[in-house]
Design an enzyme around this catalytic site. Structure first.
Site, PDB file in Angstrom:
ATOM      1  N   ARG A  63       2.813   0.505  13.725  1.00 26.92           N
ATOM      2  CA  ARG A  63       1.422   0.929  13.520  1.00 26.92           C
ATOM      3  C   ARG A  63       0.614  -0.162  12.813  1.00 26.92           C
ATOM      4  O   ARG A  63      -0.539  -0.448  13.183  1.00 26.92           O
ATOM      5  CB  ARG A  63       1.379   2.229  12.708  1.00 26.92           C
ATOM      6  CG  ARG A  63       1.812   3.448  13.466  1.00 26.92           C
ATOM      7  CD  ARG A  63       1.873   4.681  12.565  1.00 26.92           C
ATOM      8  NE  ARG A  63       3.054   4.708  11.720  1.00 26.92           N
ATOM      9  CZ  ARG A  63       3.322   5.662  10.821  1.00 26.92           C
ATOM     10  NH1 ARG A  63       2.455   6.654  10.623  1.00 26.92           N
ATOM     11  NH2 ARG A  63       4.427   5.635  10.116  1.00 26.92           N
ATOM     12  N   CYS A  89       3.557  -0.230   7.516  1.00 21.86           N
ATOM     13  CA  CYS A  89       3.751   1.187   7.836  1.00 21.86           C
ATOM     14  C   CYS A  89       5.217   1.499   7.576  1.00 21.86           C
ATOM     15  O   CYS A  89       5.754   1.079   6.559  1.00 21.86           O
ATOM     16  CB  CYS A  89       3.312   1.505   9.271  1.00 21.86           C
ATOM     17  SG  CYS A  89       4.076   0.468  10.542  1.00 21.86           S
TER      18      CYS A  89
END
Length: 454
Positions: free
Chosen positions: A414, A409
């Site tokens: 994430r 990410c």
């Protein structure tokens, strides 16, 4: 040009809007002015529906006019044997629609629940079997479905199915990595049977307001600055990570439970600990809200770290679990057998925005495929989404479980959560590209793509 699948647009909307808010007096209210019944109205009455026998369910399980729905908490669906069920997991072929999604109010809840029903194929023309193990979850979902005009309903006690070893149930190979609140509570109550364990609330900053406002008893706060550093926000050196573990009392054989009000920080630390070699790392599925809404005690005491002399191994034990820029380029060079999977928003992927105030470059590493933003990997109670639905999203972009997959990410938070989910599902050739977009765009020699891919 590659477009977002129309069949997945409702999922993107759901994932972007779901925000867990609990069930107290301060929760959001629902607008009752439209013609559709509200969730509150649906749960005010008790609907009696007929039960179905195991024999009848066996006959109908492959009938496309029938749909089997697991109404229990996500952990039970994934594989945990809870509430007296002898085998963990769900009836093979069942979809999930947890009663908790109705219990705990969220913004635009009515609309989002109805979208979820459509995505899972729970429609008025189907015969719907709702099963649970406590006699409460299925009744609550049945009540809600009746209010939505879905009336061909049956209930079933999954304990009966689980007792017969010949009847197919499915659980995910590494569901133990995501733990229910009840498991954490039992861990504390029995002191992990005398074995070492630690519970950590994880978030950024030396002081955590979430922690000070109440935390799981015995939990210690971890500041993410203790495992990563700017400006790229890669993990610390292996030597520094060993020091981190020793300062927090973590050894290679310590059972480590991580959680947060926002679980991304917990997953970030979990991936780093697994890279280091910690053998038993767990994340509380659904975060702190799962603990609170289970009714367990919280404490306000600020717990101090309890250091140990040695982590017990030379870091990294699992070197390939986290990769760096050279390995990411190798993956990109192997387009058939490998994928570098972007866990950012669509706008970040096509270069409309960098997604970060401190990241200047926009776009994606040339050849990276979109794996959808983190929001669509979560249910409305912030638990892990149904893996069958995750795989369907991936197939849209040529991502398959047997490939060598590395997730990235902006700075690793994430993607860390999706990496753990992939491991829960049983995928083996998986890793986190630690530097992600931040490191890639930092060097102008790295090829970048903008716009929608061809």
């Amino acid at each position: 040009m590659k477009q977002v699948s129309k069949s997945l647009l409702p999922l993107l909307i759901i994932g972007s809007l779901f925000f867990f808010m609990g069930c107290g007096n301060d929760t959001a209210t629902t607008d009752n002015s439209n013609a559709e019944p509200s969730v509150e109205e649906a749960t005010d009455s008790t609907v009696e529906v007929q039960s179905i026998t195991t024999e009848k369910l066996q006959e109908k399980i492959d009938d496309d006019q029938w749909i089997i729905v697991d109404t229990r908490i996500n952990d039970a669906y994934n594989g945990w044997a809870l509430e007296g069920v002898t085998r963990g997991g769900h009836i093979k072929g069942a979809v999930d629609f947890s009663a908790n999604w109705i219990r705990f109010e969220v913004e635009n809840q009515d609309q989002l629940l109805q979208e979820a029903l459509k995505e899972k194929g729970i429609t008025p023309d189907k015969n719907v079997v709702l099963y649970d193990a406590n006699g409460e979850d299925a009744a609550l979902v049945a009540d809600y479905l009746m209010q939505q005009g879905i009336e061909n309903l049956y209930t079933y006690d999954v304990k009966e199915w689980a007792m017969n070893e010949e009847l197919p149930m499915e659980s995910y190979p590494n569901h133990h990595l995501l733990v229910p609140a009840s498991w954490v509570h039992e861990l504390i109550e029995n002191d992990n049977n005398g074995n070492p364990y630690k519970i950590f609330e994880v978030s950024w900053g030396e002081i955590s307001e979430d922690y000070l406002n109440g935390h799981i008893p015995g939990a210690v706060h971890i500041n993410t600055d203790d495992v990563e550093e700017g400006p790229i926000w890669n993990r610390l050196s292996d030597e520094a990570l060993e020091t981190f573990a020793e300062n927090y009392g973590i050894t290679i054989d310590t059972t480590v439970v991580l959680y947060g009000s926002d679980s991304t920080a917990a997953f970030r630390v979990a991936t780093i600990l697994k890279y280091m070699g910690a053998e038993d790392v767990r994340v509380l599925n659904g975060g702190f809200a799962a603990w609170e809404n289970s009714g367990y005690d919280i404490e306000l005491e600020d717990r101090e770290k309890e250091p140990v002399e040695s982590f017990g191994a030379t870091v990294p034990v699992n070197k390939d679990y986290i990769i760096d820029l050279p390995e990411a380029k190798t993956i990109l060079a192997d387009q058939e057998g490998s994928k570098l999977v972007d866990i950012r928003s669509w706008d970040e992927y096509i270069g409309t925005t960098s997604g970060y105030s401190y990241i200047e470059g926009k776009g994606r590493p040339a050849g990276a495929v979109w794996g959808y933003d983190l929001d669509v990997y979560r249910n409305m109670d912030n638990t892990m989404r149904n893996p069958s639905e995750i795989k369907s999203m991936w197939y849209e972009w040529g991502i398959t479980p047997e490939q060598n997959l590395s997730f990235f990410c902006g700075t690793g938070w994430r993607a860390a959560e999706v990496l753990i989910y992939a491991e829960v599902m049983g995928l083996e050739n998986i890793s986190l590209f630690d530097g992600g977009w931040n490191e890639w765009q930092d060097d102008s020699n790295n090829p970048i793509e903008l716009g929608e891919p061809n």
